[in-house]
Design an enzyme around this catalytic site. Structure first.
Site, PDB file in Angstrom:
ATOM      1  N   GLY A  15       0.783  -1.232   0.000  1.00 41.17           N
ATOM      2  CA  GLY A  15       0.000   0.000   0.000  1.00 41.17           C
ATOM      3  C   GLY A  15       0.812   1.277   0.000  1.00 41.17           C
ATOM      4  O   GLY A  15       0.405   2.276   0.602  1.00 41.17           O
ATOM      5  N   SER A  16       1.926   1.296  -0.747  1.00 41.54           N
ATOM      6  CA  SER A  16       2.694   2.548  -0.757  1.00 41.54           C
ATOM      7  C   SER A  16       1.967   3.628  -1.572  1.00 41.54           C
ATOM      8  O   SER A  16       2.039   4.816  -1.228  1.00 41.54           O
ATOM      9  CB  SER A  16       4.111   2.323  -1.287  1.00 41.54           C
ATOM     10  N   MET A  92      -5.132  -6.856  -6.419  1.00 41.46           N
ATOM     11  CA  MET A  92      -4.744  -7.983  -7.264  1.00 41.46           C
ATOM     12  C   MET A  92      -5.903  -8.908  -7.630  1.00 41.46           C
ATOM     13  O   MET A  92      -5.685 -10.066  -7.968  1.00 41.46           O
ATOM     14  CB  MET A  92      -3.625  -8.782  -6.574  1.00 41.46           C
ATOM     15  N   HIS A 111      -1.073   1.778 -12.935  1.00 44.00           N
ATOM     16  CA  HIS A 111      -0.393   0.626 -13.533  1.00 44.00           C
ATOM     17  C   HIS A 111       1.069   1.008 -13.794  1.00 44.00           C
ATOM     18  O   HIS A 111       1.340   2.103 -14.312  1.00 44.00           O
ATOM     19  CB  HIS A 111      -1.082   0.236 -14.844  1.00 44.00           C
ATOM     20  N   ASP A 147      -6.268  -3.424 -17.357  1.00 44.33           N
ATOM     21  CA  ASP A 147      -5.315  -2.360 -17.702  1.00 44.33           C
ATOM     22  C   ASP A 147      -5.683  -1.630 -18.989  1.00 44.33           C
ATOM     23  O   ASP A 147      -4.821  -1.230 -19.779  1.00 44.33           O
ATOM     24  CB  ASP A 147      -3.879  -2.924 -17.783  1.00 44.33           C
TER      25      ASP A 147
HETATM   26  C1  GRF Z   1       2.294  -0.601  -7.900  1.00 44.40           C
HETATM   27  O1  GRF Z   1       3.445  -0.751  -8.680  1.00 44.40           O
HETATM   28  C2  GRF Z   1       1.107  -0.355  -8.782  1.00 44.40           C
HETATM   29  O2  GRF Z   1       1.398   0.377  -9.920  1.00 44.40           O
HETATM   30  C3  GRF Z   1       0.685  -1.756  -9.150  1.00 44.40           C
HETATM   31  O3  GRF Z   1       0.892  -2.512  -7.984  1.00 44.40           O
HETATM   32  C4  GRF Z   1       1.917  -1.913  -7.201  1.00 44.40           C
HETATM   33  C5  GRF Z   1       1.341  -1.670  -5.846  1.00 44.40           C
HETATM   34  O4  GRF Z   1       2.307  -1.194  -4.945  1.00 44.40           O
HETATM   35  N1  GRF Z   1      -0.674  -1.778  -9.627  1.00 44.40           N
HETATM   36  P1  GRF Z   1       1.843  -0.544  -3.565  1.00 44.40           P
HETATM   37  O5  GRF Z   1       1.017  -1.612  -2.840  1.00 44.40           O
HETATM   38  O6  GRF Z   1       1.062   0.674  -3.862  1.00 44.40           O
HETATM   39  O7  GRF Z   1       3.120  -0.265  -2.838  1.00 44.40           O
END
Ligand code: GRF
Length: 215
Positions: A15-16, A92, A111, A147
């Site tokens: 969740g960054s 996911m 994405h 996507d």
């Molecule tokens: C990110 O690279 C986003 O673009 C992709 O999944 C990753 C999620 O990373 N859809 P985070 O959980 O937001 O750190």
């Protein structure tokens, strides 16, 4: 000031990007407030961070009840929290056509590639294998095919000599954390609308309103 749009962030992991959206929305003038963080995995690290930030969280498992029941539960939770916009941020699970249709032009995704190049997984490996010189990330409205959907904003990063997928991913992720809050602000403020399948900026923000960032 217009009411801030109540926004849910859907995550599956660390969740960054969610954290970047929460940070941006901490500014009172930001046009969205993060009203809910929801994960399909109760152990997602991002849930704990959202709780620490004082944001309501929910976890909905697809395993127990199956996708249809899970989506019905998610829909009910979104409604209960008065959610107006949904941000997918590393979520996911594929959402059904019906769910996507209900959130048409109100659900966005980030994405890690310059779409339409490299939809799907392993984007950084594939970018390096294709020998592209520019890579990056895209925020787009969600359509049923994975996507795809009208592109709101993109950020490009150079591919450097000696890049590994991990190094490139780190650079792209930093760009994601800048791009996603800007793109959500465009949507939440009503500055962007979809016309004939393409995003049009109605009232371009005075500063930093570019749809393409080069970082
Ligand atoms: C990110 O690279 C986003 O673009 C992709 O999944 C990753 C999620 O990373 N859809 P985070 O959980 O937001 O750190």
């Amino acid at each position: 000031m217009a009411a801030r749009r109540r926004t849910a962030v859907l995550i599956s992991g660390r969740g960054s990007n969610m954290a970047a959206l929460i940070d941006a929305a901490a500014a009172p003038a930001y046009p969205a407030e993060i009203a809910l963080v929801l994960s399909n995995r109760a152990t997602a690290g991002g849930l704990e961070n959202a709780r620490t930030a004082g944001i309501a969280t929910a976890a909905v498992s697809y395993k127990a009840a199956g996708p249809a029941a899970a989506e019905a539960e998610i829909a009910a939770i979104l409604e209960a929290h008065g959610v107006e916009l949904v941000c997918l941020a590393g979520y996911m699970r594929l959402l059904s056509a019906g769910f996507v249709a209900r959130w048409h032009d109100r659900m966005i995704n980030i994405h890690p590639s310059l779409l339409p190049a490299f939809p799907g997984l392993d984007t950084h490996e594939r970018a390096l294998a294709a020998d592209v010189k520019l890579h990056g990330c895209t925020v787009h409205f969600v359509r049923h095919e994975m996507d795809t959907g009208p592109i709101i904003a993109q950020a490009a990063v150079p591919v450097l000599a000696g890049d590994t997928p991990e190094r490139l991913a780190t650079r792209v992720l930093a760009a994601e954390h800048v791009l996603y809050p800007k793109a959500l602000a465009l949507v939440a403020s009503g500055a962007v609308r979809v016309v004939d399948g393409h995003c049009v900026l109605d009232h371009p923000p005075k500063e930093d309103g570019r749809m393409l960032l080069s970082l």
